[in-house]
Design a protein around this motif. Sequence first.
Motif, PDB file in Angstrom:
ATOM      1  N   PRO A   1       7.016  -7.708  11.262  1.00 14.43           N
ATOM      2  CA  PRO A   1       8.119  -7.273  10.387  1.00 14.43           C
ATOM      3  C   PRO A   1       9.394  -8.075  10.612  1.00 14.43           C
ATOM      4  O   PRO A   1      10.222  -8.215   9.717  1.00 14.43           O
TER       5      PRO A   1
ATOM      6  N   ARG B   1       2.365 -13.074   4.073  1.00  8.25           N
ATOM      7  CA  ARG B   1       2.625 -11.648   4.301  1.00  8.25           C
ATOM      8  C   ARG B   1       2.501 -10.869   2.996  1.00  8.25           C
ATOM      9  O   ARG B   1       1.878  -9.808   2.945  1.00  8.25           O
ATOM     10  N   GLN B   2       3.070 -11.411   1.938  1.00 10.00           N
ATOM     11  CA  GLN B   2       2.990 -10.757   0.632  1.00 10.00           C
ATOM     12  C   GLN B   2       1.535 -10.652   0.160  1.00 10.00           C
ATOM     13  O   GLN B   2       1.117  -9.630  -0.394  1.00 10.00           O
TER      14      GLN B   2
ATOM     15  N   ARG C   1       2.240 -11.110   9.961  1.00 14.00           N
ATOM     16  CA  ARG C   1       2.035  -9.682  10.215  1.00 14.00           C
ATOM     17  C   ARG C   1       3.252  -9.034  10.883  1.00 14.00           C
ATOM     18  O   ARG C   1       3.320  -7.810  10.991  1.00 14.00           O
TER      19      ARG C   1
ATOM     20  N   GLY D   1      -0.362  -7.737   1.229  1.00 10.35           N
ATOM     21  CA  GLY D   1       0.118  -6.453   0.733  1.00 10.35           C
ATOM     22  C   GLY D   1       1.179  -5.813   1.593  1.00 10.35           C
ATOM     23  O   GLY D   1       1.394  -4.595   1.524  1.00 10.35           O
ATOM     24  N   ARG D   2       1.885  -6.611   2.373  1.00 10.43           N
ATOM     25  CA  ARG D   2       2.914  -6.078   3.259  1.00 10.43           C
ATOM     26  C   ARG D   2       4.302  -6.234   2.643  1.00 10.43           C
ATOM     27  O   ARG D   2       4.542  -7.114   1.825  1.00 10.43           O
ATOM     28  N   ARG D   3       5.207  -5.399   3.070  1.00  7.20           N
ATOM     29  CA  ARG D   3       6.583  -5.483   2.604  1.00  7.20           C
ATOM     30  C   ARG D   3       7.236  -6.737   3.173  1.00  7.20           C
ATOM     31  O   ARG D   3       6.835  -7.235   4.234  1.00  7.20           O
ATOM     32  N   PRO D   4       8.255  -7.276   2.493  1.00  3.93           N
ATOM     33  CA  PRO D   4       8.918  -8.498   2.994  1.00  3.93           C
ATOM     34  C   PRO D   4       9.424  -8.316   4.415  1.00  3.93           C
ATOM     35  O   PRO D   4       9.928  -7.247   4.789  1.00  3.93           O
ATOM     36  N   ALA D   5       9.271  -9.380   5.202  1.00  5.79           N
ATOM     37  CA  ALA D   5       9.720  -9.348   6.598  1.00  5.79           C
ATOM     38  C   ALA D   5      11.109  -9.967   6.715  1.00  5.79           C
ATOM     39  O   ALA D   5      11.607 -10.602   5.775  1.00  5.79           O
ATOM     40  N   ARG D   6      11.700  -9.798   7.851  1.00  2.00           N
ATOM     41  CA  ARG D   6      12.978 -10.429   8.148  1.00  2.00           C
ATOM     42  C   ARG D   6      12.697 -11.667   8.988  1.00  2.00           C
ATOM     43  O   ARG D   6      12.234 -11.569  10.121  1.00  2.00           O
TER      44      ARG D   6
END
Length: 296
Positions: free
Chosen positions: A167, A224-225, A165, A228-233
């Motif tokens: 970012p 994470r994907q 969860r 439905g979340r954007r790719p994290a660093r």
Amino acid sequence: MHILLTGSTGFIGRSVAAALIRAGHTVHGGVSGRRPAEGALDVPMDFARDTAPAAWLPRLAGIDAVVNAVGVLRDTPARPIDAVHHLAPAALFDACAEAGVQRVVHISALGIEASGTRYARTKRAADAHLLGLAAQGRLRAAILRPSIVFGRGGDSSSLFMNLARLPVALLPGPLFTARVQPVAVHEVAQVVAALLGHAGQTEGIVECAGPEALTLAGLVASLRQQQGRRPARLLRLPDALTQLSARLGDAVPSAPWCTETLQMLGSDNVGNPAVFEQLLGRPGVHYRQLVAAAWQ
């Protein structure tokens, strides 16, 4: 059958109990002797102290099969790892052989063969003891060795979901190199039920692994994907800080992160899923589907 299930209140044990009940068995659930039994079929026991066969024989009266699902991540005064992983299970297995309980299913762990950690050594010792009894013809044994087990209610699963969860996440170096083959907890439970049902003649070690391997950092990214979340660093924690954080964890007995955990993460946790899939009757849940299949 009447089945004694140790560790029935744990993450894997709860799923195993549900699968066995669905299959029509009567489950006698092992619970900590330090708290009162809640159900009529609860069996108080203490893996820290029940290290002689005589302690187990009364609990095996009327029992047809035993499933051992007890395990700890690290050594503590309340739950010494040598007793919990090796001495108490060995005493239970000896009692099964003496009492005529022919079928034993033992949940061990994948990746322990090449590891020098105390966790791995104690797990291997119990596995070897049970296989020795089976080789003597005193009982029929199946040993499940799962990779990372994923599902709601699991401590490591919750940790990975929480990391997924973020970012930006700072992860220890081994998470970027060591590979795992995550497996859904309900599928491990289904295989236990199969081993006490239509696959009752299956013996030996069964590697419980998902269809594809990836690194733990890759697993966090995939979870994470799947949400439905954007790719994290994902950033790598310097080795010196990784070592320091693990040593700090050594001072907190309840913390899952410690130098032993760090050492365990340094090696792959992968296996051949062929027998596991045969017992399931299909391929296991792919890591890309874990949230939908095992977190609902």
